[in-house]
Write an enzyme that holds these catalytic residues in place. Structure first.
Site, mmCIF file in Angstrom:
data_model
loop_
_atom_site.group_PDB
_atom_site.id
_atom_site.type_symbol
_atom_site.label_atom_id
_atom_site.label_comp_id
_atom_site.label_asym_id
_atom_site.label_seq_id
_atom_site.Cartn_x
_atom_site.Cartn_y
_atom_site.Cartn_z
ATOM 1 N N SER A 28 6.667 -10.428 -0.167
ATOM 2 C CA SER A 28 7.013 -9.483 -1.216
ATOM 3 C C SER A 28 8.091 -10.074 -2.127
ATOM 4 C CB SER A 28 7.432 -8.151 -0.581
ATOM 5 O OG SER A 28 7.475 -7.115 -1.523
ATOM 6 N N ASP B 1 -3.836 -5.141 -1.505
ATOM 7 C CA ASP B 1 -2.487 -4.797 -1.978
ATOM 8 C C ASP B 1 -2.613 -4.028 -3.294
ATOM 9 O OD1 ASP B 1 0.205 -4.784 -2.896
ATOM 10 O OD2 ASP B 1 0.622 -6.661 -1.859
ATOM 11 N N HIS C 124 -0.197 -3.926 1.029
ATOM 12 C CA HIS C 124 1.007 -4.747 0.909
ATOM 13 C C HIS C 124 1.568 -5.083 2.289
ATOM 14 C CE1 HIS C 124 4.237 -6.475 -1.441
ATOM 15 N NE2 HIS C 124 5.160 -5.759 -0.819
#
Length: 339
Positions: A128, A282, A311
């Site tokens: 991330s 995602d 995600h």
């Protein structure tokens, strides 16, 4: 305290603001070898601290502390490194200055070079916002970084990602009537709604449809909403969250004096061997954005994590996804860089 502090002194940020007595919290795993060439840098993601990265570190894993010296620097704003919650006035709470990904990586570079005397990094890896930092390392220090592996992270905040982060900021602004002069009245309870907003983005539609939260020990959707999303966000300081949201919304590996906003040039300048692993489902760091980025990098492979965990395919929860990431890191580390 299970981490160390690197004092940065008074630092001038990209914004031009000087943050006095800044510091970087970090933890290391393993030993630096004599040649100082067994180094892995593993920055933290939004809201995470070094302990959240430990799922990917272990014996017989790619990030094996018996083989590598792994440095996990904490993102500024996360509550351990310089943050709104631990900085004295006049830069406390909502008055904390704007910190960029570029700033973070510059400070990490100082840690690596000044504290440890390291000149080569075998790998920078991250999930991330940690992935954005991996890209930034490759762009800022192309001759130093041999490999990068961003997973569920993009090289800049594309419009969709920006909008999602804006949606997370909105409940905090609403709590003070969109009056920024009242932001210092925010408390952790105001974070409850932020968790509810993020619940729709963190995992995929299929995750909810197939009720995979039951595999995590939650009996109902309501329990999962409160037990994961609300609880995790309510453990965060709202001012730290606002600082990290700004960092995230303004992330771009080319937004600096090296590349002057030329994003394609920044990508093309990354010499590192790269394995880019988006989550296939995602919802806010879409695989398509990573695919565009990988095509412009000279030594990148695009290898999505085929998962309905969205995600959170990169979050260290689902064993199949974890194995995929670890296997790809092993393959990447096995590549000769001819350095």
């Amino acid at each position: 305290m299970n981490y160390e502090i690197f004092d940065l002194g008074d630092v001038t940020l990209q914004s031009g603001v000087t943050l006095p007595r800044a510091f970087l919290a970090y933890k290391t795993y393993g030993q630096l070898n004599e040649k100082k060439d067994n180094v892995i840098v593993y920055p933290t993601a939004f809201g995470d601290q070094h302990v959240q990265n430990e799922w990917l570190i272990g014996n017989d894993m790619a990030l094996d502390p018996d083989q590598y010296f792994i440095i996990v620097p904490n993102l500024l704003g996360n509550g351990l490194s310089s943050s709104p919650s631990n900085t004295p006035p006049p830069f406390n709470q909502a008055n904390f200055p704007q910190v960029t990904i570029y700033d973070n990586v510059q400070f990490q570079h100082r840690l690596v070079t000044e504290k440890f005397g390291i000149q080569k990094i075998a790998l920078v890896v991250g999930w991330s916002m940690g992935g954005i930092q991996a890209f930034q390392w490759g762009a800022s220090y192309p001759d130093m970084v041999e490999r990068i592996a961003p997973f569920a992270g993009v090289a800049k905040t594309w419009p969709q990602t920006y909008v999602v982060l804006e949606g997370m900021k909105a409940p905090l602004m609403a709590a003070v009537g969109f009056d920024s002069s009242k932001l210092n009245t925010l408390t952790s309870s105001d974070m409850r709604a932020v968790g509810r907003v993020y619940a729709g983005w963190g995992v995929s539609q299929a995750f909810y449809r197939e009720e995979l939260y039951r595999d995590m020990g939650f009996d109902s959707l309501a329990d999962f909403m409160s037990g994961v999303w609300e609880d995790s966000f309510m453990n965060m300081d709202p001012h730290n969250v606002l600082a990290m949201l700004w960092t995230g919304q303004n992330a771009d590996i080319s937004a600096n004096p090296i590349y002057n906003g030329d994003f394609d040039k920044a990508l093309g300048s990354i010499k590192a061997h790269a394995c880019i692993m988006p989550g296939s489902t995602d919802l806010f760091c879409p695989a398509d954005d990573n695919e565009y980025e990988a095509k412009l990098m000279p030594n990148a492979v695009f290898n999505p994590i085929n998962s309905i965990w969205g995600h959170f395919a990169g979050r260290g929860i689902n064993s199949t996804d974890n194995q995929f990431i670890d296997d790809n890191l092993k393959s990447l580390l096995a590549l000769s860089t001819n350095a």
